[in-house]
Design a protein around this motif. Structure first.
Motif, PDB file in Angstrom:
ATOM      1  N   LEU A  86      11.343  -1.219 -11.601  1.00  0.00           N
ATOM      2  CA  LEU A  86       9.981  -2.061 -11.345  1.00  0.00           C
ATOM      3  C   LEU A  86       9.592  -2.168  -9.978  1.00  0.00           C
ATOM      4  N   GLY A  87       9.896  -0.970  -9.105  1.00  0.00           N
ATOM      5  CA  GLY A  87       9.534  -0.746  -7.714  1.00  0.00           C
ATOM      6  C   GLY A  87       7.719  -0.373  -7.900  1.00  0.00           C
ATOM      7  N   LEU A  88       7.108  -0.664  -6.788  1.00  0.00           N
ATOM      8  CA  LEU A  88       5.881  -0.303  -6.988  1.00  0.00           C
ATOM      9  C   LEU A  88       5.723   1.259  -6.493  1.00  0.00           C
ATOM     10  N   VAL A  89       5.015   2.026  -7.195  1.00  0.00           N
ATOM     11  CA  VAL A  89       4.704   3.553  -7.061  1.00  0.00           C
ATOM     12  C   VAL A  89       3.225   3.677  -6.896  1.00  0.00           C
ATOM     13  N   HIS A  90       2.713   4.314  -5.723  1.00  0.00           N
ATOM     14  CA  HIS A  90       1.455   4.701  -5.380  1.00  0.00           C
ATOM     15  C   HIS A  90       0.881   5.940  -6.598  1.00  0.00           C
ATOM     16  N   GLN A  91      -0.161   5.811  -6.863  1.00  0.00           N
ATOM     17  CA  GLN A  91      -0.658   6.831  -7.928  1.00  0.00           C
ATOM     18  C   GLN A  91      -2.065   7.236  -7.334  1.00  0.00           C
ATOM     19  N   LEU A  92      -3.048   6.647  -7.943  1.00  0.00           N
ATOM     20  CA  LEU A  92      -4.413   7.138  -7.155  1.00  0.00           C
ATOM     21  C   LEU A  92      -4.553   6.552  -5.791  1.00  0.00           C
ATOM     22  N   ALA A  93      -3.805   5.648  -5.341  1.00  0.00           N
ATOM     23  CA  ALA A  93      -3.778   4.881  -3.769  1.00  0.00           C
ATOM     24  C   ALA A  93      -2.741   5.917  -3.221  1.00  0.00           C
ATOM     25  N   ALA A  94      -3.069   6.282  -2.216  1.00  0.00           N
ATOM     26  CA  ALA A  94      -1.962   6.844  -1.292  1.00  0.00           C
ATOM     27  C   ALA A  94      -1.394   6.194  -0.252  1.00  0.00           C
ATOM     28  N   ALA A  95      -1.895   4.747  -0.094  1.00  0.00           N
ATOM     29  CA  ALA A  95      -1.413   3.775   0.968  1.00  0.00           C
ATOM     30  C   ALA A  95      -1.970   2.516   0.549  1.00  0.00           C
ATOM     31  N   HIS A  96      -1.488   1.524   0.974  1.00  0.00           N
ATOM     32  CA  HIS A  96      -2.116   0.051   0.925  1.00  0.00           C
ATOM     33  C   HIS A  96      -1.266  -0.787   2.264  1.00  0.00           C
ATOM     34  N   ARG A  97      -2.325  -1.655   2.581  1.00  0.00           N
ATOM     35  CA  ARG A  97      -1.612  -2.729   3.456  1.00  0.00           C
ATOM     36  C   ARG A  97      -2.167  -4.122   3.127  1.00  0.00           C
ATOM     37  N   TRP A  98      -1.605  -5.040   3.450  1.00  0.00           N
ATOM     38  CA  TRP A  98      -2.071  -6.438   3.465  1.00  0.00           C
ATOM     39  C   TRP A  98      -2.632  -6.823   4.780  1.00  0.00           C
ATOM     40  N   ASP A  99      -3.716  -7.046   5.056  1.00  0.00           N
ATOM     41  CA  ASP A  99      -4.398  -7.446   6.365  1.00  0.00           C
ATOM     42  C   ASP A  99      -4.202  -8.944   6.563  1.00  0.00           C
ATOM     43  N   ASP A 100      -4.304  -9.381   5.560  1.00  0.00           N
ATOM     44  CA  ASP A 100      -3.857 -11.117   5.545  1.00  0.00           C
ATOM     45  C   ASP A 100      -3.484 -11.474   4.208  1.00  0.00           C
ATOM     46  N   ALA A 101      -3.402 -12.477   4.030  1.00  0.00           N
ATOM     47  CA  ALA A 101      -2.781 -13.045   2.618  1.00  0.00           C
ATOM     48  C   ALA A 101      -3.997 -13.025   1.395  1.00  0.00           C
ATOM     49  N   GLN A 102      -5.260 -12.745   1.873  1.00  0.00           N
ATOM     50  CA  GLN A 102      -6.370 -12.890   1.089  1.00  0.00           C
ATOM     51  C   GLN A 102      -7.059 -11.217   1.054  1.00  0.00           C
ATOM     52  N   THR A 103      -6.386 -10.341   1.740  1.00  0.00           N
ATOM     53  CA  THR A 103      -7.325  -9.155   2.182  1.00  0.00           C
ATOM     54  C   THR A 103      -6.222  -7.783   1.810  1.00  0.00           C
ATOM     55  N   LEU A 104      -6.623  -7.036   0.963  1.00  0.00           N
ATOM     56  CA  LEU A 104      -5.765  -5.999   0.544  1.00  0.00           C
ATOM     57  C   LEU A 104      -6.631  -4.677   0.781  1.00  0.00           C
ATOM     58  N   THR A 105      -6.199  -3.706   1.849  1.00  0.00           N
ATOM     59  CA  THR A 105      -6.787  -2.434   2.138  1.00  0.00           C
ATOM     60  C   THR A 105      -6.341  -1.437   1.457  1.00  0.00           C
TER      61      THR A 105
END
Length: 510
Positions: free
Chosen positions: A72-91
């Protein structure tokens, strides 16, 4: 007629039916795969779809921003990477060079288009899943920023399913609500044809971004509701994979070297829920009186039901998440059968017996048998249960229109408990077919999305179950199923992931 001759005749009849179930177009070829599904999927539109078997087909057609692995771990598929800039902002950064099946580039604007379509298209079943999404910003061709209206603990998990699927904007705009007739995504296979109740055919997409992991040329998905017929197809060599089998068939298959099993614990559940406020059909006695729903529940012997239909293989439950989940509440257990208490509740209601109630059941042999066993059990408490068998995808539409009293329904489950609860128990949930509404339940579900601590969220979900299930009995959870796929031994690369999907990456026929 001697028993042995009768058995031979039955076997020949069954094999004939199995062979007839597969069209000429599905005959074997080099690296061509035939997969038997337990029912025909609903619409092949990620925004409008809701069936589990549809998700199996989507696993070949439509890649997602993220996927999950066996743990049940998260795997990147179309996304190459991600980050939470803050609790309400996902890049999210996208993989470069991805194209849709129509040759259009998959870029940040395409992600924006798909997410907004999930939010805005009338009838979307994704809207409730990503309701916290407030804005989608294109930073550059390969970067998209998602701004949430409030913190949302389950938000990332929703992007591992259909809410995270990205569709060709050109195809989606041209087709509108007919997109599901010819879906255009960026998965390893592209759509070829669909014949309702007969087959769905897809073929390998040469420009797939992870093409080195795709070894199958064509897949034909065949809806075969009868489990015996599915098994006969496999044994006769007409198909290579069965999406699910009866647990009772496992011992015989384990002893047969021609086949291999892929088994995992399901994230979802089987349940019965009642129409309490969705149109005229909610005016039945159980729709109006929670005491009668509780009596109905107490008349069901879950262990006996599981033993009769599934040989005792399922995990009995009274809640929406399995024991393997950290959100499982050990203190919430299935009620023991108590006919005396059930009859007493019926008397308290003042409703004359036998009390009529119609149970809608997806039209396959296993679930019809479940309905028949429940029918016999609740009769002892004073209920006159009538079974209405309806083709599966049709039953979902019937339920949404409120044209039911009680509905035997399965849910394949999500990694975050919000995915097993919000859509069904929140007053605005898109598949809250019985229109159940309680302000305290709504508040608990909303707060569980805002907070992130395990113990805090678990306490909120326990409040939901205590009210919606123990007190109101709007939904009766019955058991957590096993994901049991079986395939020919020469098929390599099958992975047992708890969501039960058949992932096509690395599959190879030897």
């Amino acid at each position: 007629m001697p028993p042995c001759r009768l058995r031979r005749l039955l076997a020949l009849a069954l094999l004939g039916a199995a062979l007839a179930a597969v069209p000429a177009q599905a005959q074997p070829g080099p690296q061509n795969l035939r997969i038997a599904l337990r029912e025909d999927p609903d619409i092949l539109d990620p925004t409008l779809a809701r069936s589990f078997v549809g998700r199996i087909v989507f696993a070949a057609l439509c890649d997602k921003l993220f996927d999950i692995d066996e743990r049940l771990g998260l795997v990147h598929q179309l996304a190459a990477a991600h980050r939470w800039d803050d609790a309400q902002t996902l890049t999210i950064s996208l993989r470069p060079g991805i194209v849709f099946h129509d040759g259009e580039p998959l870029d940040a604007e395409a992600v924006r288009h798909s997410l907004l379509r999930h939010l805005r298209l009338q009838g979307s079943f994704r809207r409730g899943e990503i309701a916290a999404l407030n804005a989608v910003e294109v930073i550059d061709p390969l970067t998209v920023r998602l701004r949430l209206s409030e913190p949302s603990s389950p938000f990332m998990s929703q992007l591992t399913d259909r809410a995270g699927m990205v569709m060709s904007p050109r195809a989606a705009e041209a087709a509108g609500r007919d997109f599901g007739r010819n879906p255009v995504c960026a998965g390893p296979f592209r759509f070829v044809e669909r014949v309702a109740q007969d087959r769905i055919v897809v073929e390998r997409f040469p420009q797939y971004w992870d093409a080195a992991r795709i070894h199958i040329n064509r897949i034909t998905y065949l809806p075969i509701p009868d489990s015996n017929v599915r098994l006969a197809n496999l044994r006769s060599g007409v198909i290579e994979v069965i999406q699910t089998i009866d647990p009772g068939d496992m011992p015989a298959l384990r002893g047969d070297r021609r086949f291999a099993l892929s088994v995992s614990d399901e994230l979802g559940y089987q349940s019965i829920h009642f129409n309490v406020a969705n149109g005229p059909r909610a005016a039945h006695p159980l729709g109006r009186d929670a005491r009668l729903r509780r009596a109905f529940d107490l008349a069901i012997d879950r262990a006996a039901l599981d033993q009769v239909v599934y040989g005792g293989a399922q995990t009995l439950t009274a809640q929406a998440v399995p024991p393997s989940s950290p959100f499982h509440i050990a203190a919430i257990r299935p009620p023991a059968r108590d006919i005396a208490a059930a009859r007493a509740l019926v008397r308290q209601s003042g409703v004359a017996t036998p009390i009529p109630i119609e149970l809608m059941v997806p039209n396959n042999p296993e679930l019809r048998q479940v309905g028949e066993v429940v029918q016999a059990m609740v009769r002892e408490a004073g209920f006159d249960l009538r079974i209405r068998a309806v083709e599966f995808a049709t039953s979902q539409q019937v339920a949404l229109r409120g044209e039911f009293e009680a509905y035997l329904q399965g849910w394949s489950g999500r990694t975050d408990p919000d995915g097993n609860l919000w859509n069904f128990l929140h007053s605005t949930g898109p598949v809250n077919e019985g229109r159940y509404a309680d302000a305290e339940v709504d508040a608990a579900l909303e707060e569980a999305r805002r907070v992130s601590g395990l113990e805090e969220r678990r306490a909120l979900y326990e409040r939901v179950w205590r009210i919606a299930v123990e007190r109101d009995r709007q939904r009766l959870y019955l058991w957590h199923r096993k994901n049991i796929a079986v395939h020919v031994a020469r098929l390599r690369g099958m992975r047992a992931v708890p969501d039960g999907l058949i992932r096509v990456q690395d599959l190879r026929l030897e």
